[in-house]
Enzyme design. Structure first.
Site, PDB file in Angstrom:
ATOM      1  N   HIS A   1       6.756  -1.201   3.541  1.00  0.00           N
ATOM      2  CA  HIS A   1       6.550  -2.586   4.028  1.00  0.00           C
ATOM      3  C   HIS A   1       5.767  -3.188   2.889  1.00  0.00           C
ATOM      4  O   HIS A   1       4.814  -2.662   2.120  1.00  0.00           O
ATOM      5  CB  HIS A   1       5.914  -2.797   5.254  1.00  0.00           C
ATOM      6  CG  HIS A   1       4.540  -1.956   5.421  1.00  0.00           C
ATOM      7  ND1 HIS A   1       4.484  -0.523   5.364  1.00  0.00           N
ATOM      8  CD2 HIS A   1       3.229  -2.244   5.234  1.00  0.00           C
ATOM      9  CE1 HIS A   1       3.433   0.099   5.710  1.00  0.00           C
ATOM     10  NE2 HIS A   1       2.475  -1.026   5.390  1.00  0.00           N
TER      11      HIS A   1
ATOM     12  N   ASN B   1       0.940  -1.060   0.247  1.00  0.00           N
ATOM     13  CA  ASN B   1       0.162  -0.120  -0.091  1.00  0.00           C
ATOM     14  C   ASN B   1       0.827   1.266  -0.146  1.00  0.00           C
ATOM     15  O   ASN B   1       2.005   1.278   0.833  1.00  0.00           O
ATOM     16  CB  ASN B   1      -1.254   0.012   1.106  1.00  0.00           C
ATOM     17  CG  ASN B   1      -1.830  -1.209   1.162  1.00  0.00           C
ATOM     18  OD1 ASN B   1      -2.558  -1.667   0.212  1.00  0.00           O
ATOM     19  ND2 ASN B   1      -2.061  -1.868   2.317  1.00  0.00           N
TER      20      ASN B   1
HETATM   21  P1  5GP Z   1      -0.599  -0.547   5.762  1.00  0.00           P
HETATM   22  O1  5GP Z   1      -2.003  -0.338   5.603  1.00  0.00           O
HETATM   23  O2  5GP Z   1       0.278   0.588   6.054  1.00  0.00           O
HETATM   24  O3  5GP Z   1      -0.126  -1.215   4.349  1.00  0.00           O
HETATM   25  O4  5GP Z   1      -0.390  -1.772   6.695  1.00  0.00           O
HETATM   26  C1  5GP Z   1       0.255  -1.761   8.172  1.00  0.00           C
HETATM   27  C2  5GP Z   1       0.288  -3.071   8.721  1.00  0.00           C
HETATM   28  O5  5GP Z   1       1.057  -2.842   9.902  1.00  0.00           O
HETATM   29  C3  5GP Z   1      -1.116  -3.437   9.030  1.00  0.00           C
HETATM   30  O6  5GP Z   1      -1.392  -4.635   8.262  1.00  0.00           O
HETATM   31  C4  5GP Z   1      -1.325  -3.444  10.495  1.00  0.00           C
HETATM   32  O7  5GP Z   1      -1.839  -4.497  11.085  1.00  0.00           O
HETATM   33  C5  5GP Z   1       0.462  -3.950  10.722  1.00  0.00           C
HETATM   34  N1  5GP Z   1       0.625  -3.121  11.965  1.00  0.00           N
HETATM   35  C6  5GP Z   1       0.570  -2.080  12.759  1.00  0.00           C
HETATM   36  N2  5GP Z   1       1.095  -1.769  13.852  1.00  0.00           N
HETATM   37  C7  5GP Z   1       1.784  -2.699  14.061  1.00  0.00           C
HETATM   38  C8  5GP Z   1       2.645  -3.475  15.003  1.00  0.00           C
HETATM   39  O8  5GP Z   1       2.900  -2.501  15.888  1.00  0.00           O
HETATM   40  N3  5GP Z   1       3.488  -4.657  14.904  1.00  0.00           N
HETATM   41  C9  5GP Z   1       2.845  -5.413  13.748  1.00  0.00           C
HETATM   42  N4  5GP Z   1       3.367  -6.530  13.808  1.00  0.00           N
HETATM   43  N5  5GP Z   1       2.250  -5.233  12.681  1.00  0.00           N
HETATM   44  C10 5GP Z   1       1.684  -3.740  12.992  1.00  0.00           C
END
Ligand code: 5GP
Length: 119
Positions: free
Chosen positions: A104, A91
């Site tokens: 990520h 994303n």
């Molecule tokens: P995005 O929406 O930015 O692509 O995804 C962020 C991801 O990071 C989400 O799937 C969310 O569950 C994950 N995430 C957010 N905070 C943490 C955390 O503290 N530890 C881990 N392992 N994952 C996290």
């Protein structure tokens, strides 16, 4: 966008916040997503301070880019997804609905993933 050194993945890299690590090398770290959207949901991040895929592909060195994408493939193999297959996604920015401002790549597997994009 400027890189925020206090984003949650920066804290994970500094070991200020724990994670369930599945792969690590000199340039990348992979760990379980805290809120899995599939039976297997792993995030792969570069160790360098890059906000997004946009930032990374514009500013990172060739070496960083190569080693990062190798780490994504190594992680998928290490967690046993090669045969059955998996989905990767990154994303990016506002419309991409990126929540954490450190690049990520999501690796999702363990079931059929369904339609590629939901609205
Ligand atoms: P995005 O929406 O930015 O692509 O995804 C962020 C991801 O990071 C989400 O799937 C969310 O569950 C994950 N995430 C957010 N905070 C943490 C955390 O503290 N530890 C881990 N392992 N994952 C996290």
């Amino acid at each position: 966008m400027e890189y925020d050194v206090d984003n949650i993945f920066a804290k994970i890299l500094r070991k200020e916040v724990p994670c369930i690590k599945v792969y690590e090398d000199d340039h990348a770290l992979a760990f379980d997503d805290i809120n899995p959207q599939a039976p297997i949901h792993v995030l792969v991040i570069p160790k360098g301070a890059y906000v997004s895929m946009e930032d990374f592909t514009a500013s990172a060195s060739d070496m960083e880019i190569v080693t990062f994408f190798r780490a994504v493939g190594k992680t998928a193999r290490q967690i046993g997804l090669s045969t059955a297959g998996y989905r990767i996604l990154a994303n990016t920015g506002d419309n991409g609905m990126q929540e954490v401002q450190h690049l990520h790549v999501h690796i999702l597997g363990g079931r059929k993933m369904g339609p590629m994009v939901s609205i």
